[in-house]
Write a protein that holds these residues in place. Structure first.
Motif, short mmCIF file in Angstrom:
data_model
loop_
_atom_site.label_atom_id
_atom_site.label_comp_id
_atom_site.label_asym_id
_atom_site.label_seq_id
_atom_site.Cartn_x
_atom_site.Cartn_y
_atom_site.Cartn_z
N LEU A 1 0.83 -1.17 0.04
CA LEU A 1 0.04 0.02 0.04
C LEU A 1 1.05 1.34 0.10
O LEU A 1 1.92 1.27 0.68
N THR A 2 0.44 2.19 -0.75
CA THR A 2 1.19 3.60 -0.68
C THR A 2 0.72 4.20 0.72
O THR A 2 0.08 3.72 1.50
N GLN A 3 1.38 5.40 0.85
CA GLN A 3 1.15 6.12 2.37
C GLN A 3 -0.12 7.07 1.86
O GLN A 3 -0.47 7.72 3.10
N GLN A 4 -0.80 7.09 1.02
CA GLN A 4 -1.95 7.76 0.68
C GLN A 4 -3.16 7.43 1.62
O GLN A 4 -3.45 6.19 1.61
N ALA A 5 -3.71 8.45 2.12
CA ALA A 5 -4.84 8.02 3.14
C ALA A 5 -6.10 7.86 2.22
O ALA A 5 -6.38 8.31 1.18
N PHE A 6 -6.92 6.70 2.43
CA PHE A 6 -8.08 6.33 1.85
C PHE A 6 -9.09 7.32 1.90
O PHE A 6 -9.29 8.16 2.76
N HIS A 7 -9.93 7.56 0.78
CA HIS A 7 -10.75 8.56 0.83
C HIS A 7 -12.03 7.87 1.22
O HIS A 7 -13.33 8.50 1.30
N TYR A 8 -12.18 6.80 1.60
CA TYR A 8 -13.31 6.00 2.07
C TYR A 8 -14.18 6.68 3.14
O TYR A 8 -13.10 7.42 4.00
N CYS A 9 -15.13 6.69 3.33
CA CYS A 9 -16.05 7.29 4.47
C CYS A 9 -15.60 6.47 5.88
O CYS A 9 -15.08 5.33 5.89
N PRO A 10 -15.74 7.14 6.81
CA PRO A 10 -15.46 6.66 8.16
C PRO A 10 -16.22 5.26 8.40
O PRO A 10 -17.28 5.29 8.18
#
Lengths: 353, 74, 252
Positions: free
Chosen positions: C11-20
């Motif tokens: 996985l990259t370090q990018q935070a997921f855009h998914y909802c909480p």
């Protein structure tokens, strides 16, 4: 030079193999079935992959997948099937993936018929799918050209990372002619594909994508595409001329309509009418420069198509509406005869006199 | 067994969904009162000494907010 | 101290855009962990078509392809046929796989294409704002079935594993869930097994993962897990529907 008697559709299949294409995906539709039929045994012979897909949509997406890996890949269909592929072609263009798409045109709209037609000019040249994109369109007028343009299509696709459409029609696909197999099969030094998705570790990762949610990034991506298209327009206009040096009436036609028109021009010349033929080999980019030059002495133009006159718009733009542009066409799968075209030539010539 | 775990919580990546809090067998994870950079109330470990390092919080966290370490022999 | 849970390399370090509380994040992590375990043997290509996970190419630290809606199995076919030794997976939602892309998934399975499908079933269209999906339960309210799914009007929910299990093509079919720590561990095992089937070139593998959509279900993350367990499990029973060895276990 080797020569072979080949059927148009088979010439396309064999040329693809010669071009190093080892992946073909397609769905049956008349009048192009000899392409998948030929490749269903030819591909395994050369260690390639042939899949008859569940639909044209699946076929074009298999093309998308294989092209993503950097391998040469082709699909073929006929008019209604190309409509189904339109979404995938837009994605290929958006993701800048090379691919060769063959359209052996038949009559439309809707299910239309299965006889030769040229009603997909707009679809091929003006887009067909959604978004600001261009597909290089090669229009063959002989079995020989179906062969050499298939080779060329793969080179252009790789050179520009862009889908290339080879346009034929039911007549060209079905007929048999002698084909000279060229020594030179294309680019000796095709461009590398460092962008390809291969699953390799030990390099930066590659992403094949056409999604840009940030409008600024999407605009920048579009500007880059347009810049590329400008270069293609600059460098890749192709055409052939017949008796244009002194012609007063310039016929403009491509594909099968050009074969008929050539016969009509020769008959007109025999009658003393200074007719000539300009035959675009690339429909996009449209050979504007060549047309302008060929029309320099002309007093009128006659566009001949197996459609309602779709190319007429580009011819008008090409001569910047300085000359009258007439049109003669048949639709529904009817191929006009040279005699019909000659009558039209005589009618226009009469008006000019 | 108690006191063998160590959690590193990337507080600013937490979306405050509360799954870790619910599933923590020791009940030692709580919602932090202050909002984080994303505007959520992130998870926080209340009683550090009680964590066993079982890893369930990290297992259920959809955003990989929690790194779990466990003492040798635990 | 030994690290027992951390961000996987895949996985990259990018935070997921998914909802909480959306369990896409858990599933991403499981897939990435399993790909990490493949190590050198696992140069991988992932394919994410349209849906909430369309941005998966931002998250998986792999060569990635973004594909059109429903067509990932066709794209994966094209990739795998060109790269037979590369691990290839699609990551698809239920609208994508079971509505618009049903033809592509069925035919990829029939051909026994040797790639892995991660099929996330949350019974709704998430990305477009909560419309009725082919997997939406009878009576379930969505933005396009505001009175609840009426099966006379909108048909019945589709059971993808059961459907594919009637055919000879697939090598591995499993339905798992992520509504509890024990289920997440089972889901991980199923994903491992699917990738193992692919590595051994045994053919088509698909793991259906029951997942939550708190935002579009209108429930908080915890209640969503409860709803999944209470409402989805009876309709979508967990278990293996096909294994290469033939030892299906319908009651995991």
């Amino acid at each position: 030079m080797k020569t072979r008697l080949m059927k148009g559709n088979e010439a396309v299949g064999e040329a693809a193999v010669s071009a190093g294409c080892r992946h073909y995906y397609g769905y049956p539709i008349t009048p192009q079935n000899e392409i998948p039929e030929y490749l269903s045994y030819r591909m395994p012979e050369v260690g390639g992959v042939f899949i008859q897909s569940e639909s044209e949509i699946a076929a074009i997406n298999m093309v998308y997948g294989t092209s993503s890996t950097g391998a040469r890949v082709m699909t073929s269909s006929s008019s209604p099937g190309i409509s189904l592929k339109a979404e995938g072609i837009s994605y290929l263009a958006g993701s800048e993936l090379p691919a060769v798409i063959v359209n052996m045109m038949r009559g439309g709209p809707g299910l239309g018929g299965i006889q030769p037609a040229q009603g997909d000019y707009f679809q091929a040249v003006k887009g067909g799918g959604h978004g600001d994109y261009r597909v290089i369109v090669l229009a063959a007028a002989s079995v020989q050209e179906l062969y050499t343009f298939t080779l060329l299509a793969f080179d252009l696709a790789d050179r520009y990372r862009n889908p290339v459409m080879l346009l034929g029609d039911g007549l060209l696909g079905q007929m048999m002619e002698e084909v000279e197999i060229p020594q030179d099969l294309g680019d000796d030094n095709p461009p590398g594909k460092p962008w390809a998705v291969t699953g390799c570790r030990g390099r930066g990762r590659n992403i094949i994508n056409s999604l840009y949610l940030d409008p600024h990034k999407l605009e920048a991506h579009n500007r880059k595409l347009q810049e590329k298209y400008k270069g293609i327009m600059e460098r890749e206009q192709r055409f052939q001329e017949h008796h244009t040096e002194d012609c007063e009436l310039l016929l403009v036609a491509y594909g099968t309509a050009a074969r008929v028109s050539r016969g009509a021009v020769d008959e007109a010349r025999a009658l003393g009418i200074k007719a000539g033929l300009f035959r675009p080999q690339t429909l996009w980019p449209f050979p504007n420069r060549g047309l302008k030059e060929a029309a320099r002495r002309a007093r009128a133009l006659l566009v001949v198509e197996m459609s309602s006159g779709q190319m007429v718009e580009d011819v008008n733009l090409g001569v910047q509406c300085r000359l009258p542009v007439h049109f003669y066409g048949r639709m529904g799968g009817i191929v006009p005869s040279a005699g019909e075209v000659l009558e039209e030539i005589k009618r226009i010539e009469g008006g000019l006199a | 067994m108690a006191g063998k775990g160590k959690l590193t919580i990337a507080r600013d990546r937490c979306k405050g969904c509360g799954l870790c809090i619910h599933f923590c067998p020791k009940g030692i994870l709580k919602e932090f009162l202050e909002l984080n950079r994303l505007g959520y109330r992130p998870v926080s470990l209340e009683e550090e000494g009680e964590c066993t390092g079982c890893g369930i919080c990290a297992l259920m966290c959809p955003d990989m907010v929690i790194q779990v370490e466990r003492g040798e022999g635990a | 101290m030994k690290v027992i849970a951390k961000r996987p390399e895949s996985l990259t370090q990018q935070a997921f855009h998914y909802c909480p509380g959306c369990t896409h994040g858990i599933i991403h992590r499981l897939v990435a962990e399993v790909i990490d375990e493949l190590g050198e043997g696992g140069p991988a290509v992932g394919i994410a078509p349209v849906g909430c996970s369309v941005l998966a190419y931002e998250y998986f630290n792999l060569d990635m392809i973004q594909a059109s809606h429903g067509r990932a199995p066709a794209v994966a076919t094209g990739v795998k046929r060109a790269l037979p030794d590369c691990i290839v997976f699609t990551y698809q939602g239920d609208g994508d796989l079971a509505a618009i892309g049903l033809s592509e998934i069925v035919h990829a399975a029939l051909r026994g294409e040797n790639f892995t499908v991660i099929f996330v079933n949350n019974a709704i269209y998430g990305m477009t704002g909560g419309q009725i999906a082919p997997t939406t339960l009878p009576g379930q309210k969505t933005t396009t079935s505001p009175l609840g799914r009426d099966t006379v009007l909108s048909g019945n929910p589709i059971k993808v594993c059961e459907l594919l299990a009637t055919q000879e093509g697939p090598a591995y079919l499993s339905r798992v869930s992520v509504h509890s720590p024990a289920q997440v561990r089972r889901a991980r095992k199923a994903i491992q097994k699917a990738f193992e089937v692919q590595r051994k070139k045994q053919g088509f593998s698909l793991v259906e993962i029951l997942s939550t959509c708190p935002t579009n279900w209108g429930l908080d993350p915890l209640k969503s897990l409860e709803w999944l367990e209470k409402e989805m499990l009876p309709r979508y029973p967990l278990g293996e529907f096909r294994t290469p060895g033939g030892e299906e276990n319908g009651s995991l």
